[in-house]
Design an enzyme around this catalytic site. Structure first.
Site, PDB file in Angstrom:
ATOM      1  N   GLY A  13       0.810  -1.219   0.000  1.00 58.15           N
ATOM      2  CA  GLY A  13       0.000   0.000   0.000  1.00 58.15           C
ATOM      3  C   GLY A  13       0.836   1.259   0.000  1.00 58.15           C
ATOM      4  O   GLY A  13       1.610   1.508   0.922  1.00 58.15           O
ATOM      5  N   GLU A 172     -18.747  17.492   3.071  1.00 62.22           N
ATOM      6  CA  GLU A 172     -17.942  18.207   2.070  1.00 62.22           C
ATOM      7  C   GLU A 172     -18.519  17.998   0.665  1.00 62.22           C
ATOM      8  O   GLU A 172     -18.604  18.935  -0.124  1.00 62.22           O
ATOM      9  CB  GLU A 172     -16.491  17.718   2.128  1.00 62.22           C
ATOM     10  CG  GLU A 172     -15.839  18.088   3.440  1.00 62.22           C
ATOM     11  CD  GLU A 172     -14.332  17.854   3.493  1.00 62.22           C
ATOM     12  OE1 GLU A 172     -13.696  18.507   4.322  1.00 62.22           O
ATOM     13  OE2 GLU A 172     -13.802  17.041   2.715  1.00 62.22           O
TER      14      GLU A 172
END
Ligand SMILES: Cc1cc2nc3c(=O)[nH]c(=O)nc-3n(C[C@H](O)[C@H](O)[C@H](O)COP(=O)(O)OP(=O)(O)OC[C@H]3O[C@@H](n4cnc5c(N)ncnc54)[C@H](O)[C@@H]3O)c2cc1C
Length: 421
Positions: A13, A172
């Site tokens: 990752g 948001e």
């Protein structure tokens, strides 16, 4: 020096946690292999800006190979990790096998639909570049369709946008979407009646931003309402068939909402590959239970950081899935790997909360920093500069700053292109 003799650290990752470990071990006596299914690091906090046509994907993502160009002890390999064998200490990628001495599992998270297949099939999620582009194309296409739809009910459904999840991402996204419509699309489609457009934010609990202090929750709702977002709390989504949202009993208002768009931001769980580790995971979130040192009990050569790790905070709550947690855990993991190599005792992880910050749109944000709550313009300025500062790459910082300044002064979102049929 025979570098083959050096301990081999495999990092799965290249997100916030994995990158921090990789960079932190730059001058350590180790060999590092960093793997990711993408060849870029993605700044997920600004994904919604791609979805609302504000930024290009390349402005919030940065090639991993460029980031590590000068780091001699690191090799990057792009590919999907399919299997992790903790007993034999290797991972299988699509086409190769990589053995390790120490594994850092930083595979992050994926959207959690909590088993609601109707939403998974018919709704949008916001977790990857691809998903953000899909939303952008869809939104812009709906406006095109609505502009020539004669049937009022159909037109209203095309212009109803439902965002599910009253956490920072939902807030948001809904705020930004409302602004895109009020400031930008209204000018592109001057004949369209804006009163037919609805942006709704649904939250199953009794408040938005549950982890924020009361004054900031109130400020958030006020700011959303000022942007004409309809905030529905205690509104549990039961079903979405692509055209109609069905709410559970007790929801305010109508049980049904006709809407051609649903964006699901209401849950995250650990990345699917965590299920292949064969270790203890938390039910629902799938996060891997780790010790305070971030190691997996019984596999002390494996560290888990970021969204994939489950660790309980001082207040008894699981640590939030935030980039700040992943970065801090990455730093501690770096130090712990160095300590292991030197034969020293490992350090325990304690999260230092840097504060809370979410934007609702132009001049509108809420923040909690150094124990003080801010809302409105000051909070928004803090948000703008912090996000620019945290982006990787000078070019990206400059481009995003220019884009935002342009948007701010000229009310123009830059990327209003439909790039897929
Ligand atoms: C829309 C959105 C808004 C957000 N806003 C904020 C915010 O404002 N503030 C904040 O602090 N946090 C925010 N977050 C959360 C934050 O992005 C995450 O907490 C953070 O990215 C976690 O870091 P990580 O290193 O654990 O995982 P990630 O950053 O997700 O990185 C994981 C990496 O692992 C790779 N990977 C996964 N599985 C495999 C596999 N099988 N094989 C190969 N590679 C794999 C992925 O490609 C990815 O690059 C937001 C998240 C989203 C989605």
């Amino acid at each position: 020096m025979n570098t083959k003799a050096l301990p081999h650290i495999l990092i799965i990752g290249a997100g916030f946690g994995g990158m921090e470990v990789a960079r932190g071990l730059a001058n350590a006596p180790v060999r590092i292999t960093l793997v990711d299914r993408h060849n870029y690091h993605l700044f997920q906090p600004l994904l919604y800006q791609v979805a609302i046509a504000g930024l290009l994907p390349s402005q919030i993502a940065y090639p991993v190979r460029t980031i590590f160009r000068r780091q001699k002890n690191l090799t990057f390999q792009m590919g999907e990790v399919m299997e992790v064998n903790l007993a034999e200490r290797y991972v299988k990628m699509d086409g190769s096998v990589i053995a390790y001495d120490y594994l850092v599992f930083a595979a992050g998270g994926e959207t959690n639909f909590f088993g609601n297949q109707s939403v998974e099939q018919n709704g949008f999620q916001l977790k990857s570049v691809q998903s953000a582009i899909e939303i952008r194309n869809h939104l812009l296409k709906l406006f095109e369709e609505a502009s020539h739809e004669a049937d009022t009910d159909k037109r209203k459904a095309l212009l109803t946008f439902v965002v599910v999840g009253g956490g920072p991402t939902g807030v948001e996204t809904s705020g930004a979407l409302a602004e895109l419509i009020i400031h930008v699309l209204s000018r592109d489609y001057p004949h369209m009646d804006l009163k037919e457009v609805r942006v709704l934010l649904l939250e199953a609990g009794n408040t938005v931003m549950p982890s924020y202090p009361d004054e900031l929750r109130k400020a958030t709702v006020k700011l959303l309402k000022s942007k004409k977002v309809e905030v529905l709390t205690n509104a549990k989504l039961v079903d979405y068939n692509g055209q109609r949202v069905t709410l559970g009993d007790g929801a305010p208002g109508s049980k049904y909402i006709e809407a051609s768009t649903l964006i699901w931001t209401a849950g995250v769980k650990a990345a699917g590959i965590a299920n292949r580790l064969g270790v203890e995971q938390v039910r629902d979130s799938g996060r891997v239970r780790v010790a305070d040192t971030l190691q997996i009990p019984n596999h002390l050569e494996v560290f888990v950081v970021g969204d994939a790790a489950h660790l309980v905070n001082g207040n008894g709550q699981p640590l939030p899935m935030l980039s700040t947690v992943a970065i801090q855990q990455g730093k501690v993991t770096t130090r712990n790997i160095r300590r292991i190599i030197k034969g020293e005792q490992l350090e325990e992880f304690h999260y230092k909360d840097p504060g809370l910050l979410a934007t609702i749109g132009r001049n509108a944000a809420v923040a909690r920093i150094w124990g003080l709550s801010f809302s409105g313009f000051i909070a928004w300025l803090i948000w703008v500069f912090l996000h620019i500062y945290r982006l990787i790459g000078f070019r990206n910082r400059l481009l995003v700053l220019i884009n935002w300044a342009w948007e701010y002064f000229f009310y123009e979102n830059q990327v209003r292109l439909i790039t897929k049929e």
